[in-house]
Design a protein around this motif. Structure first.
Motif, PDB file in Angstrom:
ATOM      1  N   CYS B 293       0.834  -1.202   0.000  1.00 21.58           N
ATOM      2  CA  CYS B 293       0.000   0.000   0.000  1.00 21.58           C
ATOM      3  C   CYS B 293       0.868   1.250   0.000  1.00 21.58           C
ATOM      4  N   THR B 294       0.221   2.378  -0.201  1.00 23.92           N
ATOM      5  CA  THR B 294       0.963   3.640  -0.255  1.00 23.92           C
ATOM      6  C   THR B 294       1.655   4.016   1.049  1.00 23.92           C
ATOM      7  N   PRO B 295       0.949   4.035   2.214  1.00 23.63           N
ATOM      8  CA  PRO B 295       1.654   4.445   3.423  1.00 23.63           C
ATOM      9  C   PRO B 295       2.641   3.367   3.852  1.00 23.63           C
ATOM     10  N   PRO B 296       3.855   3.743   4.298  1.00 24.08           N
ATOM     11  CA  PRO B 296       4.827   2.738   4.710  1.00 24.08           C
ATOM     12  C   PRO B 296       4.441   2.015   6.002  1.00 24.08           C
ATOM     13  N   CYS B 297       3.585   2.641   6.835  1.00 26.37           N
ATOM     14  CA  CYS B 297       3.056   1.969   8.028  1.00 26.37           C
ATOM     15  C   CYS B 297       1.563   2.220   8.045  1.00 26.37           C
ATOM     16  N   LEU B 298       0.786   1.190   8.322  1.00 32.48           N
ATOM     17  CA  LEU B 298      -0.668   1.368   8.285  1.00 32.48           C
ATOM     18  C   LEU B 298      -1.228   1.381   9.688  1.00 32.48           C
ATOM     19  N   ASN B 299      -2.191   2.277   9.938  1.00 35.75           N
ATOM     20  CA  ASN B 299      -2.792   2.382  11.257  1.00 35.75           C
ATOM     21  C   ASN B 299      -4.218   1.871  11.307  1.00 35.75           C
ATOM     22  N   THR B 300      -4.959   2.064  10.228  1.00 39.65           N
ATOM     23  CA  THR B 300      -6.393   1.816  10.323  1.00 39.65           C
ATOM     24  C   THR B 300      -6.927   1.143   9.067  1.00 39.65           C
ATOM     25  N   LEU B 301      -7.897   0.273   9.301  1.00 36.13           N
ATOM     26  CA  LEU B 301      -8.522  -0.494   8.237  1.00 36.13           C
ATOM     27  C   LEU B 301     -10.018  -0.329   8.420  1.00 36.13           C
ATOM     28  N   ALA B 302     -10.730  -0.044   7.358  1.00 36.50           N
ATOM     29  CA  ALA B 302     -12.176   0.113   7.513  1.00 36.50           C
ATOM     30  C   ALA B 302     -12.871  -0.548   6.348  1.00 36.50           C
ATOM     31  N   LEU B 303     -13.955  -1.268   6.672  1.00 35.96           N
ATOM     32  CA  LEU B 303     -14.721  -1.968   5.648  1.00 35.96           C
ATOM     33  C   LEU B 303     -16.118  -1.401   5.607  1.00 35.96           C
ATOM     34  N   ASN B 304     -16.580  -1.171   4.399  1.00 42.53           N
ATOM     35  CA  ASN B 304     -17.906  -0.639   4.195  1.00 42.53           C
ATOM     36  C   ASN B 304     -18.939  -1.741   4.369  1.00 42.53           C
ATOM     37  N   GLY B 305     -20.082  -1.443   5.018  1.00 42.85           N
ATOM     38  CA  GLY B 305     -21.058  -2.506   5.224  1.00 42.85           C
ATOM     39  C   GLY B 305     -22.133  -2.609   4.157  1.00 42.85           C
ATOM     40  N   GLU B 307     -23.813  -2.460  -0.081  1.00 43.49           N
ATOM     41  CA  GLU B 307     -23.682  -3.296  -1.276  1.00 43.49           C
ATOM     42  C   GLU B 307     -22.335  -3.134  -1.949  1.00 43.49           C
ATOM     43  N   GLN B 308     -21.897  -1.897  -2.054  1.00 42.48           N
ATOM     44  CA  GLN B 308     -20.634  -1.690  -2.750  1.00 42.48           C
ATOM     45  C   GLN B 308     -19.504  -1.884  -1.745  1.00 42.48           C
ATOM     46  N   ARG B 309     -18.968  -3.063  -1.713  1.00 39.81           N
ATOM     47  CA  ARG B 309     -17.961  -3.417  -0.711  1.00 39.81           C
ATOM     48  C   ARG B 309     -16.662  -2.649  -1.012  1.00 39.81           C
ATOM     49  N   VAL B 310     -16.270  -1.831  -0.043  1.00 39.30           N
ATOM     50  CA  VAL B 310     -15.057  -1.015  -0.225  1.00 39.30           C
ATOM     51  C   VAL B 310     -14.225  -1.140   1.026  1.00 39.30           C
ATOM     52  N   LEU B 311     -12.901  -1.255   0.841  1.00 38.70           N
ATOM     53  CA  LEU B 311     -11.975  -1.326   1.974  1.00 38.70           C
ATOM     54  C   LEU B 311     -11.059  -0.120   1.889  1.00 38.70           C
ATOM     55  N   THR B 312     -10.907   0.608   2.992  1.00 37.07           N
ATOM     56  CA  THR B 312     -10.001   1.751   2.958  1.00 37.07           C
ATOM     57  C   THR B 312      -8.953   1.598   4.045  1.00 37.07           C
ATOM     58  N   LEU B 313      -7.726   2.021   3.710  1.00 34.55           N
ATOM     59  CA  LEU B 313      -6.600   1.897   4.623  1.00 34.55           C
ATOM     60  C   LEU B 313      -5.917   3.240   4.810  1.00 34.55           C
ATOM     61  N   GLY B 314      -5.589   3.564   6.081  1.00 37.40           N
ATOM     62  CA  GLY B 314      -4.856   4.800   6.315  1.00 37.40           C
ATOM     63  C   GLY B 314      -3.672   4.527   7.210  1.00 37.40           C
ATOM     64  N   GLY B 315      -2.630   5.394   7.105  1.00 43.97           N
ATOM     65  CA  GLY B 315      -1.445   5.185   7.927  1.00 43.97           C
ATOM     66  C   GLY B 315      -0.534   6.388   7.890  1.00 43.97           C
ATOM     67  N   SER B 316       0.781   6.159   7.835  1.00 42.42           N
ATOM     68  CA  SER B 316       1.762   7.251   7.908  1.00 42.42           C
ATOM     69  C   SER B 316       1.904   7.948   6.571  1.00 42.42           C
ATOM     70  N   SER B 317       0.815   8.561   6.142  1.00 42.96           N
ATOM     71  CA  SER B 317       0.840   9.239   4.852  1.00 42.96           C
ATOM     72  C   SER B 317      -0.408  10.091   4.791  1.00 42.96           C
ATOM     73  N   ASP B 318      -0.435  11.031   3.886  1.00 43.74           N
ATOM     74  CA  ASP B 318      -1.655  11.818   3.727  1.00 43.74           C
ATOM     75  C   ASP B 318      -2.599  11.154   2.721  1.00 43.74           C
ATOM     76  N   GLN B 319      -2.220   9.959   2.260  1.00 43.95           N
ATOM     77  CA  GLN B 319      -3.047   9.260   1.287  1.00 43.95           C
ATOM     78  C   GLN B 319      -3.794   8.120   1.956  1.00 43.95           C
ATOM     79  N   ILE B 320      -5.053   7.922   1.570  1.00 45.45           N
ATOM     80  CA  ILE B 320      -5.843   6.806   2.063  1.00 45.45           C
ATOM     81  C   ILE B 320      -6.101   5.895   0.868  1.00 45.45           C
ATOM     82  N   ASP B 321      -5.644   4.642   0.980  1.00 45.74           N
ATOM     83  CA  ASP B 321      -5.815   3.711  -0.143  1.00 45.74           C
ATOM     84  C   ASP B 321      -7.222   3.145  -0.152  1.00 45.74           C
TER      85      ASP B 321
END
Lengths: 636, 335
Positions: B293-305, B307-321
């Motif tokens: 992923c983009t951030p070199p260290c990840l802090n948080t993982l979130a899954l959408n509940g 129909e459109q299943r989406v996973l988002t990841l955030g960490g040591s970066s200003d970008q959220i994958d």
């Protein structure tokens, strides 16, 4: 009658003919043939009579027609004559009308009234015996008299004005002589007053001389001179302006007669061609064309900015005539001899000293877009090749000379003196600031190279009394070397490192731990914050990318410039950043748990810093914030 | 979106770039409808992104930027939680409630602020985690004061405090069926609490189990997830799957970095942490895939509940994958 006879005859004949076949053939055949003969004769006679009558009728008709025709012709002729006469009448009427309307010019001339005329005019003009009878002659005579009168008065006026003109001319001559006699007297007075001027320190002479030479300056340099002088007199006593260069050459340039110039250049060209034929002609000509295009005006301006500590920044401004741009070269005279600091080599380099005075004003390309076409003609690829010779064409230099080019920001439509005046104060301040920042850095670098971080008295509160990590090495690195370092890739990717920046490597050490900091120093320091990227060598290698705590340390020095910049003008920023790094390294090493082989081994770095908590938050950050005066470390 | 910053000094463009360079995303929460994502960072800011805009076929670079950014707290926003109408954000010792309806309308005005009274004399501890227990309509808050606080959602009053840990709380998880709460802390213990009585029913010290412990990283428990019968926990010790009735580890996952968040998803286990990759693991203990992923260290993982299943990841970066398919990164949102 004839026709009736004809009509009567015909039916008779037919009856007869009709009757014959039915008729009585037998009895009187002889009578019938005699009758027939008779009738035949009669019919012939009748036929002839018919013809004759017909002929007569035709002839009568013809005669009648001819007569009609003749009369008609006569009528036509007469008609034509009538028309001609009518036209003539009309024409004559028109002519008469025109004649009657004709206004002669003589009617517009106001003539003296007849009685006065007879009383005033001399006899040969008025000729009363003729004129009294003949109105035509009277008018002629009156006109003659008018002419005579005018001639007399005009002749008089001419004589009088001629006389007065001569008188006035004589007066002018006298005055001119008087003035020319004054001039040597004045000059002797000026000479005598020179010592007085010096004594009173009012250099009128100097100013005047400068003003004289200034007349030969090209317009942008003139604007710069005027504005700089004005600014210097108004707000800045430590700014002085001098003109240097060859005044005679400048005078020669401004002389209009182009023929003499052309002759000279033609003869020059011929000479050159003659000599060049012995060498390569094409390259030589191109070289000359280039030199011609890049020619400088013989006069240049020198502005000296003296700073509070006695160091002086010399700026030499040149005008490139064919390219219509200004360039600047610099020289620094420090107040005291600067002892050498290896890493400080680039700080005061005259080539790069004024880089990015305003953001992104690199001064490597000409700001005048028209020059591109000129360069193409003589095969100059970039202006950058000639910068070391000709000086830098920074945009602020063009603005100070009142030159504005389309590529500049379109917000202001001011040009000329107004443009120069608008930017003078801010540019001078930036120039002084730049010189002083660089000199301050130079001094600091000397300390840094001796492994000492100079922290000024005002900034002592930012750090605890005891900081054990120390600066082991301070070196300068090139842009190429910087870009190859693994821990700075995020900086390069974000576009925060440019060739115009200065790059340094600082190594902090404590015990077995070595912290490497790669630093990007923007030329606009201290207005721009230096950017640090860290890599720690201690029990393995970690960098700000892999270790959240190292990233937090980078954040401590990169993001909080308001805390670190110290008193204005912020020259302490770099050294405070370094000291803060040392302090954070201390905290990092002392709060790191030392576990190996499952057993907590002896600590290499005993806990000395007072911390409330050693870890906080999901990524367990260490407390890097120093609180004064309590002296403990906390989290942000 | 509009950027409202608390600091008085106006930042130049380079300073903004510096701050983006040092930004970390700590928390995420989807809106009740699932079309918006709120993310909290280390500067105390919350940004709201429109996922429906970013996922639509005519999405541009602008749709990957937030529709609203505002400063919510003085300190970092370590935890975000959505109820069916509000977004709860945790700052230093305080919880703020923001109406989702208002946030979607780009209005960042606080609805309610609750002081969790964690203050000590010298500093205010952080709040690291918040979980909802729908059964008894309460909110559990764990943070820097080593205790778990239980708040009644209807009255907004703190009913009780669960004390027992000796170091700060990292993560909480709720076992709805049994009415229990799991907590993991810096002291290396996972405690199981009965939410009605407020007492610690079990206490497991993960680092004492040889198969999981990694002394070179420490004993802290950074992430917890529960599936009623099973529990995932990781941090300093390796990520491991535990059977809750027998309280013993059944599988240990050979993932190198310390994990900071893990979740059960269908028959997979997803986890993120140091090392910067999304790990797909099977219940048997096998690591199926590690997606960078983009951030070199990840802090948080979130899954959408939805129909459109989406996973988002955030960490040591200003970008959220953003992942639309769990196997690869589709694009990134940026602050």
């Amino acid at each position: 009658m004839a026709s009736e006879a004809l009509k009567k005859r015909k039916p008779k004949v037919i009856r007869n003919e009709g009757g014959t076949p039915e008729g009585k053939r037998g009895r009187g055949e002889g009578e019938q043939s005699v009758e027939i003969e008779e009738r035949r004769r009669q019919s012939c006679v009748h036929f002839m009579m018919l013809k004759k009558l017909n002929r007569l009728a035709h002839m009568r008709l013809k005669r009648g027609r001819d007569q009609t025709h003749e009369t008609k012709q006569k009528v036509d002729v007469l008609h034509l004559q009538l028309q001609n006469l009518l036209y003539e009448v009309m024409h004559l009427q028109k002519e008469i009308g025109k004649c009657l309307e004709f206004k002669s010019q003589h009617e517009e001339i106001e003539l003296v009234s007849t009685e006065d005329f007879f009383t005033e005019a001399p006899a040969e003009i008025s000729r009363p015996h003729i004129t009294k009878e003949d109105p035509h002659q009277l008018t002629l005579a009156r006109l003659d008299w008018e002419l005579e009168q005018r001639k007399r008065s005009l002749a008089q006026q001419y004589k009088t004005s001629l006389a007065s003109k001569e008188k006035i001319e004589k007066g002018i001559e006298v005055k001119k002589e008087y003035l020319s006699s004054l001039l040597p007297g004045l000059q002797s007075i000026m000479q005598a007053s020179l010592p007085l001027q010096e004594y009173l320190s009012m250099p009128f002479e100097h100013v005047q001389k400068q003003a004289e030479v200034a007349h030969h300056l090209p317009p942008p340099l003139y604007v710069l001179l005027v504005q700089a002088n004005a600014y210097g007199q108004a707000s800045d006593k430590n700014l002085s302006v001098f003109i240097s260069g060859d005044v005679d050459e400048a005078k020669a340039l401004s002389k209009p007669p182009e023929d003499s110039q052309d002759d000279e250049s033609d003869s020059d060209l011929e000479e050159e061609q003659n000599t060049k034929r012995r060498r390569a002609t094409l390259g030589g000509q191109l070289d000359d064309k280039r030199k011609e295009m890049l020619k400088r005006h013989p006069l240049s301006l020198c502005i000296d900015l003296k700073c509070k500590d006695g160091s002086v920044l010399h700026l030499f401004f040149y005008f490139l005539m064919n390219l219509n741009i200004l360039t600047v070269k610099t020289k620094v005279s420090p107040s005291s001899q600067l002892c050498g600091a290896v890493s400080a080599g680039e700080l005061l380099n005259p080539e790069t000293l004024l880089n990015c005075l305003y953001a992104s004003d690199h001064g490597r390309e000409t700001p005048n877009p028209a020059n591109r076409y000129q360069f193409d003609k003589v095969g100059i690829a970039t202006f950058a090749d000639y910068i070391s010779d000709l000086g830098h064409p920074y945009r602020w230099v063009q603005r100070l000379g009142g030159l504005q080019f389309p590529c500049d920001s379109p917000e202001s439509a001011v040009t000329g003196s107004a443009l120069s005046a608008n930017h003078m104060e801010s540019t001078m301040k930036l120039l002084r600031g730049r010189l002083q920042a660089r000199l301050a850095l130079h001094k600091q670098f000397i300390s840094l190279e001796h492994s000492m971080i100079p922290v000024s008295a005002e900034c002592q509160d930012l750090f605890p009394a005891k900081v054990l990590s120390r600066l082991a090495r301070w070196t300068t690195i090139t842009f190429q070397e910087f870009v190859e370092l693994p821990m700075v890739q995020h900086v390069v990717k974000a576009g925060l490192a440019h060739e115009t920046d200065l790059f340094f490597m600082a190594v902090l050490e404590r015990g077995t731990a070595r912290l490497q900091a790669a630093i990007v120093l923007n030329p606009r320091y201290p207005d721009a914050t230096p950017l640090y990227s860290l890599s720690l060598l201690w029990k393995g290698e970690r960098s700000g990318r892999t270790d959240d705590n190292l990233r937090a340390m980078e954040s401590e020095v990169n993001v909080f410039r308001m805390e670190l910049q110290g008193p204005r003008p912020g020259h302490q920023l770099l050294t405070n950043q370094l000291q803060r790094l040392c302090m954070c390294l201390d905290v990092y090493l002392e709060t790191e748990s030392q576990v190996c082989d499952g057993v907590e081994g002896p600590r290499e770095f005993p806990r000395e810093k007072m911390c409330l908590r050693t870890a906080r938050g999901p990524n367990r950050l260490k407390p890097f914030k120093y609180n004064h005066p309590q002296g403990f470390f906390s989290h942000r | 979106g509009s950027r409202v910053r608390l600091c008085v000094v106006k930042m130049g463009p380079v300073e903004v770039q510096f701050s983006l360079l040092h930004m970390s995303v700590y928390s995420q929460s989807f809106s009740p409808c699932g079309r918006f994502l709120a993310a909290g960072n280390n500067y105390g800011e919350i940004s709201v992104f429109s996922l429906s805009a970013a996922l639509s076929p005519d999405a541009s670079e602008a749709s990957q930027k937030p529709i609203l950014t505002f400063t919510a707290h003085d300190g970092p926003v370590f935890s975000l939680l959505s109820t069916d109408s509000h977004l709860l954000s945790a700052g230093n010792g305080e919880i703020s409630a923001w109406s989702w309806v208002e946030l979607i309308k780009r209005v960042g005005v606080e609805h309610l602020k609750i002081d969790v009274s964690l203050r000590t004399s010298l500093e205010i501890p952080e709040i690291n985690t918040m979980v909802l227990s729908l059964k008894d309509n309460s909110l559990f808050v764990g943070g820097g004061d080593n205790n778990i606080h239980m708040m009644d959602l209807e009255t907004g009053v703190f009913k009780s405090t669960l004390q027992g840990h000796s170091d700060y709380i990292h993560c909480l998880a709720v076992r709805e069926r049994e009415g229990e709460l799991l907590s993991g802390a810096e002291d290396g213990a996972v405690r199981i609490w009965d939410s009605r009585t407020g007492r610690s029913v079990h206490c497991v010290e993960i680092y004492k189990y040889e198969e999981c412990s990694r002394p070179q990283f420490g004993k802290w428990i950074g992430c917890l997830a529960t599936d009623s019968d099973w529990m995932l926990c990781g941090g300093g010790p390796s990520l491991s799957l535990w059977h809750l009735r027998s309280l013993s580890p059944t599988s240990v996952f050979p993932i190198l970095g310390c994990q900071r968040q893990a979740a059960f998803y269908q028959d997979l286990i997803l986890s993120v942490g140091e090392g910067g990759s999304l790990n797909h693991c099977l219940l048997s203990g096998e690591v199926k895939a590690q997606i960078p992923c983009t951030p070199p260290c990840l802090n948080t993982l979130a899954l959408n509940g939805t129909e459109q299943r989406v996973l988002t990841l955030g960490g040591s970066s200003d970008q959220i994958d953003v992942f639309t398919n769990l196997s690869y990164r589709a694009f990134s949102l940026s602050f």
